[in-house]
Design an enzyme around this catalytic site. Structure first.
Site, mmCIF file in Angstrom:
data_model
loop_
_atom_site.group_PDB
_atom_site.id
_atom_site.type_symbol
_atom_site.label_atom_id
_atom_site.label_comp_id
_atom_site.label_asym_id
_atom_site.label_seq_id
_atom_site.Cartn_x
_atom_site.Cartn_y
_atom_site.Cartn_z
ATOM 1 N N ARG A 64 -7.198 -9.604 6.483
ATOM 2 C CA ARG A 64 -6.101 -9.520 5.504
ATOM 3 C C ARG A 64 -6.314 -10.463 4.326
ATOM 4 O O ARG A 64 -5.859 -10.203 3.221
ATOM 5 C CB ARG A 64 -4.736 -9.782 6.172
ATOM 6 C CG ARG A 64 -3.573 -9.726 5.182
ATOM 7 C CD ARG A 64 -2.221 -9.651 5.859
ATOM 8 N NE ARG A 64 -2.059 -10.575 6.938
ATOM 9 C CZ ARG A 64 -1.864 -11.896 6.790
ATOM 10 N NH1 ARG A 64 -1.808 -12.422 5.588
ATOM 11 N NH2 ARG A 64 -1.731 -12.659 7.850
ATOM 12 N N TYR A 118 2.309 6.308 -13.894
ATOM 13 C CA TYR A 118 2.322 6.961 -12.584
ATOM 14 C C TYR A 118 3.721 6.820 -11.951
ATOM 15 O O TYR A 118 4.374 5.781 -12.112
ATOM 16 C CB TYR A 118 1.259 6.277 -11.723
ATOM 17 C CG TYR A 118 1.175 6.794 -10.332
ATOM 18 C CD1 TYR A 118 0.635 8.043 -10.055
ATOM 19 C CD2 TYR A 118 1.646 6.038 -9.257
ATOM 20 C CE1 TYR A 118 0.565 8.525 -8.769
ATOM 21 C CE2 TYR A 118 1.576 6.509 -7.960
ATOM 22 C CZ TYR A 118 1.042 7.763 -7.729
ATOM 23 O OH TYR A 118 0.974 8.227 -6.449
ATOM 24 N N ASP A 190 -3.800 -0.481 -16.470
ATOM 25 C CA ASP A 190 -4.172 0.388 -15.355
ATOM 26 C C ASP A 190 -5.276 1.313 -15.873
ATOM 27 O O ASP A 190 -5.027 2.207 -16.683
ATOM 28 C CB ASP A 190 -2.939 1.178 -14.894
ATOM 29 C CG ASP A 190 -3.229 2.083 -13.695
ATOM 30 O OD1 ASP A 190 -4.392 2.505 -13.536
ATOM 31 O OD2 ASP A 190 -2.281 2.387 -12.951
ATOM 32 N N LYS A 215 -8.321 7.393 -6.651
ATOM 33 C CA LYS A 215 -8.616 8.486 -7.580
ATOM 34 C C LYS A 215 -10.114 8.544 -7.879
ATOM 35 O O LYS A 215 -10.892 8.762 -6.997
ATOM 36 C CB LYS A 215 -7.769 8.330 -8.848
ATOM 37 C CG LYS A 215 -6.289 8.071 -8.564
ATOM 38 C CD LYS A 215 -5.590 9.270 -7.929
ATOM 39 C CE LYS A 215 -4.203 8.924 -7.388
ATOM 40 N NZ LYS A 215 -3.302 8.282 -8.327
HETATM 41 C C1 LIG Z 1 -2.376 7.226 -8.186
HETATM 42 C C2 LIG Z 1 -2.132 6.206 -9.228
HETATM 43 C C3 LIG Z 1 -1.587 4.954 -8.905
HETATM 44 C C4 LIG Z 1 -1.139 4.587 -7.506
HETATM 45 O O1 LIG Z 1 -2.242 4.510 -6.663
HETATM 46 P P1 LIG Z 1 -2.175 4.764 -5.048
HETATM 47 O O2 LIG Z 1 -3.580 4.464 -4.637
HETATM 48 O O3 LIG Z 1 -1.752 6.187 -4.847
HETATM 49 O O4 LIG Z 1 -1.184 3.773 -4.503
HETATM 50 C C5 LIG Z 1 -1.438 4.017 -9.910
HETATM 51 N N1 LIG Z 1 -1.801 4.303 -11.179
HETATM 52 C C6 LIG Z 1 -2.319 5.501 -11.527
HETATM 53 C C7 LIG Z 1 -2.685 5.748 -12.955
HETATM 54 C C8 LIG Z 1 -2.501 6.489 -10.575
HETATM 55 O O5 LIG Z 1 -3.012 7.677 -10.957
#
Ligand SMILES: *Cc1c(COP(=O)(O)O)cnc(C)c1O
Length: 230
Positions: A64, A118, A190, A215
């Site tokens: 962790r 998101y 992000d 993704k």
């Molecule tokens: C999917 C996504 C997230 C969240 O990610 P998870 O791995 O599903 O928790 C955050 N930002 C963007 C741009 C995303 O496409």
């Protein structure tokens, strides 16, 4: 193990770094970094354990904490690809975002969020953080010229995706960073949709870069993961 920021002339190309950055040389000779699923690691002596617990040496301790060779390897790889000093891996993109916000902002402070984000992020900023007394001002992509009027001395973070999910709006990271830094706020980008292959936000003035590795970094819809680099 690859250094996070080797000098440019020594630096391997992007595709080589995608494969080899962060590689851990396996003592048994496995050609790829093994997947260590263990929670806890053993030490030869109590002195060796204390060296790791008290931060005098890098070692494997408890998963962790990220003190696990597989996690460390992926963190070195992602830091290398984003040209970051360091990266932390998480179990999902939302975990990376929640940890980033909660560790940089406290009750009474303010976030500015630009453009579409998101759905989970929208809920975190619009519903969960307000319960802790942290409020967010949302500006749409066509309202970004209003940033100066919404930044206050309570603003700690300016957050945006670029390109955004799902509408693919694009923001000028350098221009946004200049405005945010003028009030002492951090810029958190992000970079999930661009990936480090197409864009390194830290090169343009961002302070922290986040990924949902679920993704394009994962690429095969067979895992969930997240990361934050600085
Ligand atoms: C999917 C996504 C997230 C969240 O990610 P998870 O791995 O599903 O928790 C955050 N930002 C963007 C741009 C995303 O496409």
């Amino acid at each position: 193990m690859t250094e996070a920021n080797p000098t440019p002339e020594r630096r391997a190309g992007l595709s080589t770094r995608c494969v080899h950055a962060g590689d851990v040389r396996d003592p048994q000779g496995a050609i790829h970094t093994p997947l260590y699923g263990h929670s806890t690691f053993a030490f030869d002596s109590t002195a060796d354990l204390l060296d790791v617990v008290e931060g005098r040496s890098e070692g494997n301790l408890y998963t962790r904490y990220g003190l696990n060779p597989t996690i460390r390897s992926v963190e070195h790889k992602l830091a290398d690809l984003e040209d970051a000093e360091a990266a932390l891996a998480f179990g999902s993109g939302m975990a990376a975002e929640a940890a980033t916000f909660l560790s940089h902002i406290k009750t009474g402070e303010h976030i500015v969020c630009l453009g579409d984000v998101y759905g989970g992020t929208f809920e975190l900023l619009g519903e969960n953080l307000p319960q802790l007394g942290i409020d967010t001002t949302f500006l749409t992509a066509s309202e970004v010229d209003q940033i100066p009027s919404v930044l206050t001395d309570r603003t700690r973070i300016v957050f945006f995706e670029t390109p955004t999910n799902p509408t693919l709006d694009v923001f000028d990271i350098a221009a946004m960073s200049q405005q945010a830094h003028a009030v002492g706020a951090l810029v958190v980008v992000d970079n999930t949709f661009a990936t480090p292959v197409n864009q390194n936000p830290l090169h343009h003035g961002a302070d922290l870069v986040i990924h949902s590795a679920t993704k394009y970094l994962g690429g095969h819809s067979d895992l969930t993961a997240g990361a934050c680099g600085r």
